[in-house]
Each structure stands twice: as structure tokens, then as C-alpha cells.
Design a protein around this motif. Structure first.
Motif, PDB file in Angstrom:
ATOM      1  N   HIS A 524       0.845  -1.199   0.000  1.00  0.00           N
ATOM      2  CA  HIS A 524       0.000   0.000   0.000  1.00  0.00           C
ATOM      3  C   HIS A 524       0.877   1.246   0.000  1.00  0.00           C
ATOM      4  N   GLY A 525       0.678   2.103  -0.969  1.00  0.00           N
ATOM      5  CA  GLY A 525       1.446   3.347  -1.037  1.00  0.00           C
ATOM      6  C   GLY A 525       0.854   4.404  -0.122  1.00  0.00           C
ATOM      7  N   TRP A 526       1.334   4.427   1.124  1.00  0.00           N
ATOM      8  CA  TRP A 526       0.790   5.383   2.096  1.00  0.00           C
ATOM      9  C   TRP A 526       1.233   6.808   1.756  1.00  0.00           C
ATOM     10  N   ASN A 527       2.504   6.949   1.381  1.00  0.00           N
ATOM     11  CA  ASN A 527       3.004   8.267   0.966  1.00  0.00           C
ATOM     12  C   ASN A 527       4.057   8.047  -0.118  1.00  0.00           C
ATOM     13  N   VAL A 528       3.678   8.308  -1.359  1.00  0.00           N
ATOM     14  CA  VAL A 528       4.571   8.157  -2.512  1.00  0.00           C
ATOM     15  C   VAL A 528       4.683   9.529  -3.171  1.00  0.00           C
ATOM     16  N   PRO A 529       5.683  10.339  -2.798  1.00  0.00           N
ATOM     17  CA  PRO A 529       5.767  11.731  -3.284  1.00  0.00           C
ATOM     18  C   PRO A 529       5.782  11.847  -4.797  1.00  0.00           C
ATOM     19  N   THR A 530       6.370  10.867  -5.493  1.00  0.00           N
ATOM     20  CA  THR A 530       6.460  10.936  -6.953  1.00  0.00           C
ATOM     21  C   THR A 530       5.216  10.381  -7.639  1.00  0.00           C
ATOM     22  N   GLY A 531       4.249   9.907  -6.869  1.00  0.00           N
ATOM     23  CA  GLY A 531       3.038   9.348  -7.434  1.00  0.00           C
ATOM     24  C   GLY A 531       3.147   7.880  -7.775  1.00  0.00           C
ATOM     25  N   SER A 532       4.362   7.411  -8.079  1.00  0.00           N
ATOM     26  CA  SER A 532       4.593   6.012  -8.407  1.00  0.00           C
ATOM     27  C   SER A 532       6.062   5.702  -8.157  1.00  0.00           C
ATOM     28  N   THR A 533       6.352   4.503  -7.651  1.00  0.00           N
ATOM     29  CA  THR A 533       7.741   4.139  -7.374  1.00  0.00           C
ATOM     30  C   THR A 533       7.918   2.629  -7.446  1.00  0.00           C
ATOM     31  N   GLU A 534       9.140   2.219  -7.793  1.00  0.00           N
ATOM     32  CA  GLU A 534       9.478   0.812  -7.765  1.00  0.00           C
ATOM     33  C   GLU A 534       9.963   0.413  -6.369  1.00  0.00           C
ATOM     34  N   PHE A 535       9.809  -0.859  -6.027  1.00  0.00           N
ATOM     35  CA  PHE A 535      10.259  -1.369  -4.738  1.00  0.00           C
ATOM     36  C   PHE A 535      10.613  -2.838  -4.914  1.00  0.00           C
ATOM     37  N   GLU A 536      11.261  -3.399  -3.904  1.00  0.00           N
ATOM     38  CA  GLU A 536      11.589  -4.819  -3.903  1.00  0.00           C
ATOM     39  C   GLU A 536      10.766  -5.540  -2.847  1.00  0.00           C
ATOM     40  N   LEU A 537      10.209  -6.680  -3.238  1.00  0.00           N
ATOM     41  CA  LEU A 537       9.424  -7.526  -2.344  1.00  0.00           C
ATOM     42  C   LEU A 537      10.141  -8.867  -2.213  1.00  0.00           C
ATOM     43  N   THR A 538      10.501  -9.229  -0.975  1.00  0.00           N
ATOM     44  CA  THR A 538      11.177 -10.496  -0.716  1.00  0.00           C
ATOM     45  C   THR A 538      10.218 -11.439   0.005  1.00  0.00           C
ATOM     46  N   ILE A 539      10.079 -12.646  -0.551  1.00  0.00           N
ATOM     47  CA  ILE A 539       9.214 -13.671   0.039  1.00  0.00           C
ATOM     48  C   ILE A 539      10.095 -14.856   0.408  1.00  0.00           C
ATOM     49  N   ASP A 540      10.180 -15.126   1.701  1.00  0.00           N
ATOM     50  CA  ASP A 540      11.001 -16.235   2.197  1.00  0.00           C
ATOM     51  C   ASP A 540      10.084 -17.213   2.914  1.00  0.00           C
ATOM     52  N   ALA A 541       9.715 -18.277   2.213  1.00  0.00           N
ATOM     53  CA  ALA A 541       8.810 -19.277   2.767  1.00  0.00           C
ATOM     54  C   ALA A 541       9.577 -20.576   3.003  1.00  0.00           C
ATOM     55  N   VAL A 542       9.620 -20.994   4.249  1.00  0.00           N
ATOM     56  CA  VAL A 542      10.231 -22.285   4.579  1.00  0.00           C
ATOM     57  C   VAL A 542       9.135 -23.324   4.472  1.00  0.00           C
ATOM     58  N   GLN A 543       9.199 -24.153   3.436  1.00  0.00           N
ATOM     59  CA  GLN A 543       8.141 -25.115   3.180  1.00  0.00           C
ATOM     60  C   GLN A 543       8.701 -26.311   2.416  1.00  0.00           C
ATOM     61  N   GLY A 544       7.949 -27.402   2.387  1.00  0.00           N
ATOM     62  CA  GLY A 544       8.362 -28.596   1.676  1.00  0.00           C
ATOM     63  C   GLY A 544       8.387 -29.814   2.575  1.00  0.00           C
ATOM     64  N   ASP A 545       8.567 -30.993   1.947  1.00  0.00           N
ATOM     65  CA  ASP A 545       8.492 -32.275   2.664  1.00  0.00           C
ATOM     66  C   ASP A 545       9.779 -33.080   2.578  1.00  0.00           C
ATOM     67  N   ASP A 546      10.907 -32.425   2.326  1.00  0.00           N
ATOM     68  CA  ASP A 546      12.161 -33.156   2.129  1.00  0.00           C
ATOM     69  C   ASP A 546      12.879 -33.486   3.432  1.00  0.00           C
ATOM     70  N   ILE A 547      12.432 -32.934   4.568  1.00  0.00           N
ATOM     71  CA  ILE A 547      13.060 -33.194   5.864  1.00  0.00           C
ATOM     72  C   ILE A 547      12.069 -33.943   6.755  1.00  0.00           C
ATOM     73  N   GLN A 548      12.510 -35.021   7.358  1.00  0.00           N
ATOM     74  CA  GLN A 548      11.705 -35.767   8.314  1.00  0.00           C
ATOM     75  C   GLN A 548      12.372 -35.692   9.685  1.00  0.00           C
ATOM     76  N   ALA A 549      11.551 -35.490  10.738  1.00  0.00           N
ATOM     77  CA  ALA A 549      12.096 -35.385  12.095  1.00  0.00           C
ATOM     78  C   ALA A 549      11.135 -36.033  13.077  1.00  0.00           C
ATOM     79  N   SER A 550      11.694 -36.621  14.121  1.00  0.00           N
ATOM     80  CA  SER A 550      10.871 -37.266  15.143  1.00  0.00           C
ATOM     81  C   SER A 550      11.608 -37.261  16.469  1.00  0.00           C
ATOM     82  N   ALA A 551      10.826 -37.300  17.568  1.00  0.00           N
ATOM     83  CA  ALA A 551      11.389 -37.327  18.914  1.00  0.00           C
ATOM     84  C   ALA A 551      11.338 -38.733  19.473  1.00  0.00           C
ATOM     85  N   VAL A 552      12.371 -39.102  20.225  1.00  0.00           N
ATOM     86  CA  VAL A 552      12.402 -40.414  20.867  1.00  0.00           C
ATOM     87  C   VAL A 552      11.311 -40.505  21.933  1.00  0.00           C
TER      88      VAL A 552
END
Length: 602
Positions: A524-552
Motif C-alpha cells: 500500500h502506497g501510504w506516501n509516494v511523493p512521486t506518485g509512483s515508485t518501484e520497490f523490492e518484495l522479498t518472500i522467504d517461505a520455509v516449506q516442503g516435505d524433504d526433511i523428516q524429524a521425530s522425537a524419541v
């Protein structure tokens, strides 16, 4: 040190005092139909005379008001309009001597907008006006300050037809000063020379076995009937890692370490809400010889709809900003370190003092862990939501240490296995262990426009991201330094699960255990003085089924431990370094600990 700016010597009396509650009185009532309420600024909707109920010698009067959360925010969307009340304490002066401050001319049981309240006879001492299910107002020396009476009045400022009546629970507490036995003064009087200063000393001795927490008192300076108060706050710290917080004591201060008063404000800022503060000093001898230790805080309270967040601070070296010279702050002046956030409850802040309900247990219990080192630590509790069923919310929090040995899993090869161990000083019933991965973060470049700053739904940039067997979803923005961007994340059902609204372009949201499905990310552009701007969005999702773990072992008693077995399968993957997580914790906080897993495939 006390200063005398006058031309003559003065002698003052000194005394160490604290407040003690002398009683309570309740004025609970249910309002009439909302159509009868007017909410006018100068005229109350309801008025009660209470001075005859106040004990002689009362030096502070506190009135607390609470109502059910659903009678404040009936659609539970955290957004206005709300049904909100204000509470006032008013001086009554019977100008015409008729003994009446209000006449119920039409017999409807409440004060009407015109013609019923005696004109000019009520003047406000103070009022509680925050936006929330609870309000509070205090005044000093009520019986000494009034003329003919003290009025407790209520104004239904914001009204909703969907809330036809309101059940108001009203508690008045009376306080009187008494000697503060913890404090000893070097003298009970002091002569201050004209145009000069004089000193006295105060020694505070905390009795043995006082529970940890913050305690207050005061030093009263009296001269010719005039009083000046010097507030004194005492932080009683714990030592080590195993102790209890929220223990009630026989004679509570107005600041009660064992209860929350429920004060929130949905029209203010993130710090709105009631807080409790605790300290503990962790010595080297308290830490294990090997492994990664964690400080764990397990907090429980009574009301299902109340949310109390936990924030843990620990030692961190503090540096001078580069533009001010850089380098570490001088230890001789500032000490060896500052305290910085090391662990906390999920940050669900959505702006203006409003927080989305979320606890690790899904109910009235929150368990939080933070990496543990030698030195001072602070544990802070923040009541971010109150359900209104009670004014004072009791709680009890236990602290302990959990050690993971080692604190990370490293391996090589497309397939393999490893093991680490968990030991705990707190009981961890129903230990849950699960592996997630392998996945990698991705960065997208987007464009955002100037949006309506008062309406997040006008966000001009939206994208989606799929989650399958996710442990954690972290989303962040940056790269638009001259703009103020806000970030929102919605779950597959369209519910807001995270918001970040700092006054910069840098926003961060972390969602723990995101359910499977497609998530929507809005910038959401709360305050964009130039009216429009580029930005970077980073999405870091830890997901998948390649690791199996269990407790004794599936449950751990206090002082117990078990081994955690980890295996992975990266068959068919290209050479490289892969990362994932093993999350583990008790059933009421299944993701309490995150053990990084790093596997190198050659």
C-alpha cells in the motif's frame, strides 16, 4: 537534592509513603436502548452521585469501567465504527440550593439531551476517553476538592444500532497513603538555605522473598501545608532462569504485578495496552557448558478473548551511528551493552493500537523462547486485546531454560540423517517435531502508486504466493527510500494475518505455521511523493516435505530431555546448498524452537 530559589531559609518535612487500598464499590448498570443515548459533549447520558460512598481520608479515587468486547466491536473486524463510552468524574456545585443535580423529567431512567441536567452545576475533574472495551479515570483528594458532591457520569460518545444496550461493569477503588516500610530516610526534616540546595538520602531495602516485578512508593516533601511528591520505582529482579511472575501479594500497589487492568486504545499507537515488566540477571554458572540455551516463558491467564504478548530482551552490544562517529559506546559511561529484542510473540499489529488476536496455544496461554546469554534480561508482557469479561485479568508466568545440543543441523549428501538433543527445566507436554524444506527465498520487483492513506484496501500492488507444508512465511519490502509503504498479508480465506505499517519503505511480516493455500500480499502506497515508485518484495517461505524429524520421547517432564532424529532426501536435486528447518515445541507452542538444517549436495 532539593533547591530553594527563595530569599529565606525553608524547612521541609520528609516522609516515605505508599498507597494502600481501603476498599471498593461497584456501580454496575445496563444502559437503556441506544436510541435514547445522545453522546453530547457537555451533557452526560448517565449520572450518579458517589461522594457519600467515599471513605474519609481517601487520597486517590480510581474508577474503572469495562464492557464485553462484542459490545464494543460487534463485528470483530478491528475497524471503526465502534460502540464507545467515556467516563467522567465531575464536581457538583448546587448553585440554586435545590439539592438536585439531575431531574428525570420523563422518567426514562437516564439523562436526556436537554432540560434535565442542572445548568452550570457540573464541572469535569478528569475523564477516561480511550477507544476500547475499558476506560479508567483517577483523581486525587476527592472529598477535599468537591463543593456539594462528586458525580460519576457516562457519555455514550460513539453509538451503534447493532449494540442496543451495554452492560457496564463499574469499579471504584479507594486509596490512602501509609508509611512505606521499605524506605528509610536520613532525616524526617530538612532545612534548605535561601538560594541554595540541601540533600538527604533514602535507602530502600526489599524484604526477603518479595516476588519479582516493579514496585512504587514516594517521598513526600511538605512545606507550609503544600506537598511535593518524588516518585520512586523499585525493580525487584529475579536471578537465573527458573522463577515465577505474576505472583499476588497481600497489599497490592495501584500498579499490580499480578494483574492486567485491560487498558487498550484503538485510536492510538502500538504501545497502547497494559504492560508488566520483569528483570532477571543470568550468570555464567546458570548456562550449560555446551549447546544453544533458550529462555522460555510460559504465561497463562483466564479470559479466552484476552491476548497477552510476551517480549524478551537480552544483552546486545550497542554502537554509535556512523554519522556520529561510529564505534562502540564507551563502556565506562554507558555500560557493557544495551538490551535488544531476542524473542517475542507473533507481531500482529495492524495500526492505531489494534492487534489481531493470536497466541501460541490458540487460547489464554502464550509460550515464547529467546536465545539466552550471560547478563541482564527483561521479560515484558503487553496486553494487546481485552475481552471485557473482567477488569483485572490475573495471570501467572513461569520461566525456565531449554538447551538444544547442537543448535543447528549440518550435513552433506543427497540423503542422510543426524541427531540433536533437547533438555528442559520446564515441563514440555506433548512434544511435537516436524521438518520443513527445502526452499529458497525469492525477490520480486514491483511498482506501487500513491494510494488512499486511510484505506489499505486501495493498495495498488497485489501478488499471490502458494504455501504447501509451510513452517514460516516471511515477507518484506524495501528499495523505495523516499516513500512510505505499508505491507499486508491475507490468508487463503482472505483474512488479514499480518500487517507492517512503519513510517518507511522497510516493512516486515512473519507468519508462523501458515496453512496450505494461496496467500495474497498487498503493498500500500501510504506516501509516494512521486506518485509512483518501484520497490523490492522479498518472500522467504520455509516449506516442503524433504526433511523428516521425530522425537524419541513425546513428552518431557521438568528436568527431562530426549533426542531428535532428523533425515533428509534431496535425490534428483542439483549440486548446491539447501536450507530448511526443524520446528519443535509442546502442543501449546509447536513451533517454539527452530533448528536450522543446512545440507550440501555435491
Amino acid at each position: 537534592m532539593l533547591y530553594n530559589f527563595g530569599s529565606e531559609d525553608v524547612t521541609v518535612d520528609l516522609s516515605a509513603l505508599k498507597f494502600r487500598s481501603t476498599g471498593k464499590r461497584f456501580y454496575n448498570f445496563t444502559s437503556k436502548d441506544v436510541s435514547l443515548d445522545h453522546g453530547l459533549f457537555t451533557t452526560p447520558d448517565y449520572a450518579f452521585r458517589i461522594d457519600k460512598d467515599i471513605p474519609a481520608g481517601t487520597e486517590m479515587l480510581q474508577v474503572a469501567v469495562t464492557k464485553l468486547y462484542e459490545q464494543f466491536d460487534p463485528d470483530a473486524d478491528l475497524l471503526p465504527p465502534y460502540s464507545n463510552w467515556r467516563v467522567h468524574l465531575q464536581n457538583w456545585t448546587d448553585l440554586d440550593g435545590d439539592g438536585e443535580y439531575w431531574v428525570d423529567a420523563n422518567g426514562n431512567g437516564k439523562v436526556d439531551a436537554t432540560g434535565e441536567m442542572e445548568t452550570g452545576e457540573h464541572n469535569r475533574f478528569s475523564y477516561g476517553y480511550n477507544t476500547g472495551p475499558t476506560q479508567q479515570v483517577r483523581i486525587a483528594d476527592p472529598l477535599e476538592r468537591i463543593d456539594d458532591g462528586l458525580l460519576l457520569t457516562f457519555r455514550h460518545r460513539d453509538r451503534l444500532n447493532s449494540v442496543p444496550t451495554t452492560d457496564l461493569r463499574v469499579e471504584a477503588t479507594f486509596w490512602q497513603r501509609q508509611p512505606w516500610l521499605w524506605a528509610t530516610l536520613s532525616s524526617d526534616s530538612l532545612t534548605i538555605p535561601a538560594g541554595s540546595a540541601a540533600t538527604f538520602s533514602a535507602t530502600v531495602k526489599v524484604p526477603r522473598n518479595v516476588p519479582p516485578g516493579m514496585y512504587d512508593g514516594e517521598i513526600m516533601v511538605t512545606q507550609d501545608g503544600r506537598d511535593q511528591v518524588i516518585p520512586v520505582t523499585v525493580a525487584v529482579a529475579a536471578s537465573g532462569t527458573n522463577f515465577t511472575m505474576g505472583i499476588p501479594i497481600a497489599k497490592n500497589n495501584p500498579y499490580d504485578n499480578s494483574r492486567f487492568m485491560g487498558y487498550t486504545d484503538y485510536s492510538w499507537r502500538a504501545e497502547s495496552g497494559d504492560w508488566r515488566f520483569f528483570l532477571t540477571d543470568v550468570a555464567a554458572k546458570d548456562l550449560p557448558a555446551e549447546g544453544s540455551p533458550y529462555l522460555v516463558v510460559d504465561n497463562r491467564w483466564s479470559s479466552d478473548g484476552t491476548d497477552i504478548d510476551t517480549i524478551i530482551l537480552g544483552p546486545e552490544v550497542d554502537f554509535i551511528p556512523d554519522n556520529l562517529g561510529g564505534g562502540q559506546f564507551p563502556e565506562a559511561t554507558y555500560g557493557p551493552y544495551t538490551l535488544a529484542e531476542k524473542g517475542r510473540s507473533a507481531n500482529t499489529y495492524v495500526g492505531s493500537g489494534r492487534w489481531v488476536y493470536q497466541t501460541s496455544s490458540g487460547g489464554p496461554r502464550e509460550i515464547v523462547a529467546a536465545p539466552l546469554t550471560e547478563g541482564l534480561h527483561s521479560i515484558m508482557f503487553h496486553q494487546v486485546r481485552v475481552d471485557g469479561y473482567r477488569w483485572n485479568e490475573p495471570y501467572r508466568a513461569n520461566s525456565g531454560m531449554v538447551t538444544l545440543t547442537p543448535g543447528a543441523v549440518e550435513g552433506s549428501g543427497a540423503t542422510g540423517n543426524a541427531r540433536f538433543r533437547i533438555n528442559t527445566s520446564l515441563a514440555l507436554p506433548g512434544l511435537e517435531v516436524k521438518g520443513y524444506g527445502f526452499s529458497a527465498p525469492e525477490t520480486r520487483t514491483g511498482t506501487v502508486n500513491q494510494d488512499d492513506p486511510n484505506d489499505p484496501s486501495t493498495a495498488s500492488y497485489m501478488t499471490t504466493f502458494d504455501i504447501q507444508n509451510g513452517a514460516r512465511l516471511a515477507v518484506s519490502t524495501g528499495g523505495a527510500a523516499d516513500s512510505d509503504l505499508d505491507l499486508y498479508v491475507y490468508d487463503p480465506d482472505g483474512n488479514l494475518v499480518g500487517a507492517s505499517t512503519t513510517p518507511t519503505d522497510v516493512e516486515n511480516i512473519v507468519v508462523s505455521f501458515p496453512e496450505d493455500g494461496t496467500y495474497t500480499i498487498a503493498v500500500h502506497g501510504w506516501n509516494v511523493p512521486t506518485g509512483s515508485t518501484e520497490f523490492e518484495l522479498t518472500i522467504d517461505a520455509v516449506q516442503g516435505d524433504d526433511i523428516q524429524a521425530s522425537a524419541v520421547h513425546g513428552s518431557l517432564p521438568a528436568g527431562g530431555g530426549t533426542s531428535i532424529n532428523v533425515s533428509w532426501d534431496l535425490s534428483g536435486r542439483s549440486a548446491g546448498t539447501y536450507g530448511g528447518l526443524v520446528l519443535l515445541g509442546p502442543r501449546n507452542a509447536p513451533g517454539l524452537f527452530a533448528v536450522p538444517v543446512t545440507i550440501v549436495v555435491e
